[in-house]
Scaffold this motif. Structure first.
Motif, PDB file in Angstrom:
ATOM      1  N   LEU A  34     -83.687 -43.495 -33.387  1.00 49.11           N
ATOM      2  CA  LEU A  34     -83.058 -43.491 -32.073  1.00 49.11           C
ATOM      3  C   LEU A  34     -84.098 -43.609 -30.967  1.00 49.11           C
TER       4      LEU A  34
ATOM      5  N   ARG B 181     -85.060 -47.091 -30.374  1.00 49.35           N
ATOM      6  CA  ARG B 181     -83.940 -47.965 -30.025  1.00 49.35           C
ATOM      7  C   ARG B 181     -83.409 -48.756 -31.236  1.00 49.35           C
TER       8      ARG B 181
ATOM      9  N   PRO C 265     -80.282 -47.825 -33.195  1.00 53.80           N
ATOM     10  CA  PRO C 265     -79.142 -46.948 -33.527  1.00 53.80           C
ATOM     11  C   PRO C 265     -78.495 -47.278 -34.866  1.00 53.80           C
TER      12      PRO C 265
ATOM     13  N   ASN D  51     -75.851 -58.391 -31.456  1.00 58.04           N
ATOM     14  CA  ASN D  51     -76.618 -57.340 -32.111  1.00 58.04           C
ATOM     15  C   ASN D  51     -77.582 -58.001 -33.085  1.00 58.04           C
TER      16      ASN D  51
END
Length: 791
Positions: free
Chosen positions: A633, A636, A638, A720
């Motif tokens: 986390l 960055r 997730p 993503n």
């Protein structure tokens, strides 16, 4: 047409596997149809050499210059037609030869898979594709040779052939890679020969190609696999050892000779090796007492002759080699079929046949006629095709020094002698047979028609040598010797080649007449060590070494194995620091949030060491997992953090499920010195892993992450980057991981549901009562005796 010729046998192999049960032995008629497209390649072959080669390209991986590229030049088409012809005859022959209890669902599919692989090999114009088919011939020949796998000799022959072919396959793989790099393309016909010959990779590629060729075509000292491969059924031996597998190395030398033939090293290696194989194969054939073994060593000898001719890399050598290749396919396949008829009709496969057979001339008149024609062609007698090509062989060797012609004549003399020995089964008095033995009679037409056609070809090539010359010059269009002025004929006048032939016949007759003395001489000269003894000594030594290695590594206790692993990890970290001493500068560039995360990770690791029960250890282990998720986390990521959390949850559940089956906790007996050593190793491994991770950004190649980020949003059309990476860039990898997880899940379900008769729910197998009755209890008692030495 080329693609169909290659693919059709593979398709028919699947059909034959399904149709074998209802059709039985008649599946052979269906298998024979598989080679129809290969035989149809004779149509474009008839238009050569004037016509351009036939080329078919199916795009595959354009970025790697990897395409399914097939090229039908004169030589490739000629060889493809030979494969199709012998494959068709072998399939038809098998219908009558095989017994009703044979495993037809294996025999015919294996035969067709091998035939398709050979067709792909000779027609491939793409180097990686050629290597792929090369390896497929090794695998399928392994299956064919080991078809009767219940026999130890068949298993040994299959393994030996596969291991030696695999060694050559590694050589060909290296040669293909080096030629592709040096030539700038993977297309064989488009290689820039001048650039390849000037490359430093030229000599290594040449040596690797020679290794591949001599292993596949059973040249010294790799000839040992071919005689043991005779454990396969006779139709397979005829197919593999007349015009297909054993000539794969010859095909490689013929084609790659256009690349390497300019080097003196090429002919300097192949010609002496081929002549030595010619002589030694003939010498070993002369001492055999089994018909198939005699033919096996004669095949080794003839392959040496072909290898020496193509190894000359001259117009004369290629012309003579192609002419003899045609003749050899005709007479050798016919002889294998003849031996199959003798085995089939006399039932003497399991005993030394040359001593048990005799007087078959009247009992098998058609077979006798075929055997005489094929054997005399192999011996090089007129007016048969073998005589025509044997004179070409002598002429080629005469032009390359007296040493070459001396060995060539010596090998041919022994060839003539063992040919007479082969024919002795028809002329010597009949051996006594038991009263219960059935009388010997001529074979059915399904057995003698295939060899009769091949024997007719041997006669045709001798009486009408223009037919063989036309085929030879057609193949010449690919091997670039169309301007060679020699013509095939039975009579060229009194010349040196004819005088050498007369000398060969005279000396060969003398050797055959003195068979007893020659056998005694062979027995006296038999060395203690040969290729077979060296092979078995090497294989036994490797097994012993592997056992010792396993005993001293995998046989260690778990703590010792962990110490070895930690030592390696620490060494890797030291290597990272040595390669990139500025690694410590990376520590200062880490964000401050990593400090509490690092403390959490370290605390979890220390807590596991200090915990005194399993539940506490599992909970504390979770700190390291959740700390890793927090690190993802912080950087960055997730998606990775979510994956890590799921993994931790599943791990805790699995640990709790496993607690029921684990033994009680006990401390390992360790001295204070061993405890200190373990602590140092653990610390070094942890520090090494950390340094290795930090240094990976320093001394490795430039990072590739920007490429994926840019192409994920632009080319992939996603929002993503991780999702696009998994779906587009690593789609097959992700699919493989899903399959692995699925297979593991099925295995776990099967193990959980696995039970034994009489076992109570929730009761472990080791808790079964010893006084139980029934098969399951008996097996359990035997297991316990085997493990503990007592019931």
């Amino acid at each position: 047409m080329l693609s169909l010729a290659v693919i059709f046998p593979f398709l028919l192999a699947a059909v034959c596997a399904l149709a074998a049960r209802p059709l039985g032995r008649h599946t052979g008629w269906l298998a024979a149809l598989a080679f129809a497209p290969a035989l149809a390649l004779g149509l474009p072959l008839a238009g050569m050499p004037g016509a351009a080669p036939v080329t078919e390209v199916t795009p595959w991986v354009a970025e790697l210059d990897l395409h399914l590229r097939l090229r039908g030049d004169g030589f490739s088409l000629l060889f493809a037609v030979l494969i199709g012809l012998i494959g068709t005859l072998a399939s038809v022959y098998s219908v009558t030869y095989l017994s009703a209890g044979e495993k037809f669902g294996r025999f015919y599919p294996y035969l067709l898979l091998f035939g398709g692989s050979m067709l792909g090999l000779v027609l491939s114009d793409n180097l990686p594709l050629l290597f792929m088919f090369w390896e497929m011939t090794s695998v399928t020949s392994f299956l064919l040779i080991g078809l009767w796998h219940t026999r130890p000799a068949a298993r040994d022959g299959a393994v030996k052939a596969f291991l030696i072919s695999a060694l050559g396959g590694l050589g060909l793989l290296a040669a293909v890679a080096m030629l592709s790099i040096a030539g700038g393309t993977t297309t064989l016909s488009q290689l820039n020969l001048d650039v390849v010959r000037a490359s430093p990779l030229f000599v290594p590629a040449l040596l690797c190609t020679v290794l591949a060729a001599v292993t596949k075509s059973a040249q010294l000292p790799f000839h040992l696999w071919l005689p043991t491969a005779m454990e396969a059924p006779t139709p397979i031996s005829a197919f593999l050892h007349s015009a297909t597998m054993v000539k794969a190395g010859v095909v490689l030398v013929a084609k790659f000779g256009l690349i390497f033939g300019s080097s003196a090293l090429w002919s300097g290696l192949l010609v002496p090796l081929g002549l030595a194989t010619l002589f030694w194969g003939s010498w070993l054939a002369l001492r055999q007492t089994d018909l198939k073994a005699l033919l096996a060593y004669s095949t080794v000898s003839q392959l040496g002759l072909l290898m020496s001719l193509y190894g000359l890399a001259s117009d004369e050598g290629r012309f003579a080699g192609t002419a003899h290749l045609l003749n050899h396919a005709a007479f050798k396949a016919a002889l294998f079929f003849v031996v199959g008829i003798v085995d089939h009709e006399t039932g003497t496969r399991e005993i030394p046949q040359l001593r048990a057979l005799g007087g078959l001339r009247r009992a098998l008149p058609v077979t006798f006629l075929v055997a005489v024609v094929a054997t005399l062609s192999m011996a090089g007698l007129p007016p048969l095709g073998g005589f025509v090509s044997k004179e070409l062989f002598y002429e080629a060797m005469l032009h390359h020094g007296p040493g070459f012609i001396l060995v060539a004549v010596a090998g041919s003399v022994l060839t003539f002698a063992y040919c007479w020995r082969l024919l002795s089964i028809f002329f010597t008095p009949a051996a006594p047979r038991a009263e219960t033995d059935a009388p010997v009679h001529e074979a059915p037409a399904g057995l003698y028609l295939p060899p009769l056609l091949l024997a007719g070809a041997a006669v045709l090539f001798g009486l009408l040598p223009q037919s063989a010359e036309w085929l030879t010059r057609t193949a010449a269009s690919a091997l670039r010797f169309t301007a060679y002025g020699e013509h095939l004929a039975l009579w060229h006048g009194v010349n040196a080649a004819l005088l050498l032939s007369l000398l060969t016949w005279a000396l060969g007759s003398l050797v055959a007449a003195q068979a007893a003395r020659v056998s005694a001489l062979q027995a006296a000269l038999t060395p203690r060590w040969n290729a077979n003894t060296a092979y078995y000594a090497l294989s036994d030594g490797l097994r012993a070494l592997a056992s010792q290695l396993i005993t001293h590594t995998q046989g260690l206790a778990l703590p010792d194995q962990l110490r070895a692993m930690l030592l390696v990890v620490g060494a890797l970290g030291g290597y990272a620091v040595w390669r990139s001493p500025q690694v410590f500068h990376s520590i200062g560039q880490l964000p401050l949030v990593t400090v509490p995360i690092s403390v959490l990770l370290v605390a979890g690791a220390v807590g596991v060491v200090l915990s005194r029960n399993r539940l506490t250890a599992v909970v504390v282990t979770g700190l390291t997992g959740f700390g890793t998720a927090a690190a993802f986390l912080a950087f960055r990521a997730p998606d990775l953090a979510l994956t890590q959390l799921l993994v931790e949850a599943v791990t805790v559940i699995l640990f709790l499920l496993a607690f029921r089956y684990l033994p009680g906790v006990r401390d390992l007996p360790r001295t204070r010195g061993r405890l200190l050593l373990d602590g140092l190793l653990a610390g070094a491994a942890g520090l090494g892993a950390t340094l290795l991770t930090l240094s990976s950004l320093r001394f490795l190649a430039p990072p590739i992450s920007p490429y994926y980020v840019v192409n994920s949003y632009e080319g992939g059309g996603g929002k993503n980057a991780v999702n696009v990476l998994l779906v587009d860039f690593r789609g097959f990898d992700t699919l493989g991981e899903i399959l692995v997880v699925g297979m593991v899940a099925l295995a776990v379900v099967s193990l959980v549901q696995l039970g034994r008769p009489g076992q109570a729910p929730g009761k472990r197998p080791d808790d079964l009562e010893l006084d139980a009755t029934g098969p399951a209890a008996s097996r359990q008692r035997r297991v316990r005796r085997g493990r503990g030495g007592r019931a």
